[in-house]
Write a protein that holds these residues in place. Sequence first.
Motif, short mmCIF file in Angstrom:
data_model
loop_
_atom_site.label_atom_id
_atom_site.label_comp_id
_atom_site.label_asym_id
_atom_site.label_seq_id
_atom_site.Cartn_x
_atom_site.Cartn_y
_atom_site.Cartn_z
N ARG A 109 31.94 74.81 51.47
CA ARG A 109 32.45 73.58 52.09
C ARG A 109 31.35 72.56 52.28
NH1 ARG A 109 35.21 74.20 57.91
NH2 ARG A 109 33.05 74.74 58.42
N THR A 110 30.19 73.00 52.71
CA THR A 110 29.05 72.10 52.89
C THR A 110 28.64 71.48 51.56
OG1 THR A 110 28.25 73.37 54.79
CG2 THR A 110 26.66 71.95 53.68
N THR A 111 28.61 72.31 50.51
CA THR A 111 28.26 71.81 49.18
C THR A 111 29.24 70.73 48.71
OG1 THR A 111 27.27 73.94 48.55
CG2 THR A 111 27.92 72.47 46.76
N LEU A 112 30.53 70.95 48.95
CA LEU A 112 31.54 69.98 48.53
C LEU A 112 31.45 68.68 49.34
CD1 LEU A 112 34.60 72.35 47.99
CD2 LEU A 112 33.15 71.30 46.25
N LYS A 113 31.18 68.80 50.64
CA LYS A 113 31.00 67.59 51.46
C LYS A 113 29.79 66.80 50.98
CE LYS A 113 33.16 69.22 55.75
NZ LYS A 113 32.96 69.55 57.19
N ASN A 114 28.73 67.50 50.62
CA ASN A 114 27.54 66.82 50.11
C ASN A 114 27.83 66.12 48.79
OD1 ASN A 114 25.95 67.63 52.26
ND2 ASN A 114 25.13 69.42 51.21
N LYS A 115 28.72 66.71 47.99
CA LYS A 115 29.10 66.09 46.72
C LYS A 115 29.82 64.77 46.97
CE LYS A 115 29.89 65.75 42.30
NZ LYS A 115 28.82 65.41 41.35
N ILE A 116 30.75 64.75 47.93
CA ILE A 116 31.44 63.50 48.27
C ILE A 116 30.43 62.48 48.79
CG2 ILE A 116 33.14 62.42 49.79
CD1 ILE A 116 34.73 64.98 49.76
N HIS A 117 29.52 62.94 49.62
CA HIS A 117 28.46 62.06 50.15
C HIS A 117 27.70 61.39 49.00
CE1 HIS A 117 24.92 60.93 52.59
NE2 HIS A 117 24.21 61.44 51.60
N ASN A 118 27.35 62.17 47.97
CA ASN A 118 26.59 61.62 46.83
C ASN A 118 27.42 60.61 46.05
OD1 ASN A 118 24.42 63.24 47.49
ND2 ASN A 118 25.01 64.89 46.10
N ILE A 119 28.71 60.91 45.85
CA ILE A 119 29.59 59.98 45.11
C ILE A 119 29.71 58.65 45.86
CG2 ILE A 119 31.97 59.57 44.34
CD1 ILE A 119 32.20 62.62 43.90
N LEU A 120 29.89 58.72 47.19
CA LEU A 120 30.03 57.51 47.99
C LEU A 120 28.73 56.70 48.01
CD1 LEU A 120 32.12 58.85 51.01
CD2 LEU A 120 32.93 57.47 49.08
N ASN A 121 27.60 57.39 48.15
CA ASN A 121 26.32 56.69 48.15
C ASN A 121 26.08 55.96 46.83
OD1 ASN A 121 25.68 57.42 50.73
ND2 ASN A 121 24.06 58.87 50.20
N ALA A 122 26.50 56.61 45.72
CA ALA A 122 26.33 55.99 44.40
C ALA A 122 27.20 54.74 44.25
CB ALA A 122 26.66 56.99 43.31
N SER A 123 28.23 54.66 45.10
CA SER A 123 29.12 53.48 45.07
C SER A 123 28.75 52.48 46.16
CB SER A 123 30.57 53.93 45.26
OG SER A 123 30.97 54.77 44.19
N ASP B 60 40.92 68.13 48.53
CA ASP B 60 41.93 69.19 48.56
C ASP B 60 41.28 70.57 48.73
OD1 ASP B 60 44.03 67.45 48.31
OD2 ASP B 60 44.26 67.70 46.14
N GLN B 61 40.16 70.77 48.05
CA GLN B 61 39.46 72.05 48.16
C GLN B 61 38.87 72.25 49.55
OE1 GLN B 61 39.56 74.42 45.69
NE2 GLN B 61 40.97 72.92 44.82
N ILE B 62 38.32 71.19 50.13
CA ILE B 62 37.74 71.29 51.48
C ILE B 62 38.83 71.60 52.49
CG2 ILE B 62 36.58 70.00 53.33
CD1 ILE B 62 35.07 68.46 51.16
N LYS B 63 39.98 70.95 52.37
CA LYS B 63 41.09 71.21 53.30
C LYS B 63 41.57 72.66 53.19
CE LYS B 63 44.31 67.96 53.40
NZ LYS B 63 45.22 66.92 52.87
N SER B 64 41.60 73.18 51.97
CA SER B 64 41.97 74.58 51.78
C SER B 64 40.94 75.51 52.42
CB SER B 64 42.10 74.89 50.29
OG SER B 64 42.39 76.25 50.07
N LEU B 65 39.67 75.18 52.26
CA LEU B 65 38.60 75.97 52.86
C LEU B 65 38.68 75.90 54.39
CD1 LEU B 65 35.60 75.09 50.53
CD2 LEU B 65 36.60 77.36 50.84
N ASN B 66 38.96 74.72 54.92
CA ASN B 66 39.10 74.57 56.37
C ASN B 66 40.16 75.53 56.92
OD1 ASN B 66 37.17 72.58 56.62
ND2 ASN B 66 38.63 70.90 56.53
N LYS B 67 41.29 75.60 56.22
CA LYS B 67 42.37 76.49 56.65
C LYS B 67 41.94 77.95 56.60
CE LYS B 67 47.17 77.75 55.64
NZ LYS B 67 48.32 77.55 54.71
N SER B 68 41.29 78.32 55.51
CA SER B 68 40.85 79.72 55.36
C SER B 68 39.79 80.09 56.39
CB SER B 68 40.30 79.94 53.94
OG SER B 68 41.32 79.74 52.97
#
Length: 341
Positions: free
Chosen positions: A134-148, A184-192
């Motif tokens: 989950r942390t890895t995926l959040k960091n990925k979103i962070h990188n995408i947003l920073n690049a924009s 979607d993957q993060i939300k699934s991980l949150n539930k699990s």
Amino acid sequence: MKRFIGVDLHKNSFTVCYMQKKGEHDLKTFKVSPNDVEAFKKTLTKQDEVAVESTGNTGYFAREIKESVSKVRIINPIQFKIISESVKKTDEHDAVTIARYLSKGLIPEVRMRSKDEAKLGSLIGTRDKFVKLRTTLKNKIHNILNASGVVTTKEMFTSDKALEKVAAMDLDDADLFEIRIIVDQIKSLNKSIDEINKELIDRGKKLDGHKGLTSITGIGDISATILLNTIGNVDDFGDDKKLAAYFGIVPRVAVSNETSHYGKITKRGNKIARTALVQSTLVAIRYNAYLRRFYFKLKAKKGSGKAIIATARKLLTIVYRTLKKDWVFEDINKLKLAVSV
């Protein structure tokens, strides 16, 4: 007559060396199957001592044979490799080597977990992998947003609702597609993770010492469950120093002549439990007056990093004494016990 039995255990088969005191031995190979394990048990006596290296299926194997022999020793593979390779290397089969070292009392052991402890440890490991993913995926979103050109904040990733807002931002279509998939993957991980947390709390409350540990400021239900699962029977540790060494939270020591050099902590042992201990320490520093004073006094001398580790060691000592004496605190800041047995 007592025999020293070395077992070279693999996924599908295991080779056994039956060694007599004089060094005479026989070899036999079995499949890892209920029928062959049962056949192996029939070759054993209550006088035999067995050693087997720690692998993924060692727990199952040891539990199956423990009632058929006097002792089952689980080998620490790292330490055994150092010992066995420190002497002249031969082409002897691994099972023979294990039996020979067993006969000389030179087997470095690890503790064997019960079936319930192993299953709880497995669930704790699954939770750890999910949290890290989950942390890895959040960091990925962070990188995408920073690049924009979007400046991110922690609040943008704290809940499913906040993540949905991120997925609805006015961004490039390609970026939005990727972000939506990740959300979607993060939300699934949150539930699990939430489901696992609930299960860990439920199982943890049934463990001896759970009430005592959660009465220590800084240690919550999940951290208590992780610590208790790692420690097991606290009587296995002669003192708090041995427990600290088991957690890998003692410094490396290099001794030369009359000089001793203390380096970084060994980091041996269970990394998940060590992380839970440090995280509990960070909370305790904020709310536990005794540990806060200890931390800030040491921080002024050695810096925050070393001070946090030293405070974690201090907290582990409190954990050790709490479990040994069956304490439950009413107010740990005043060292007031609710129950003292």
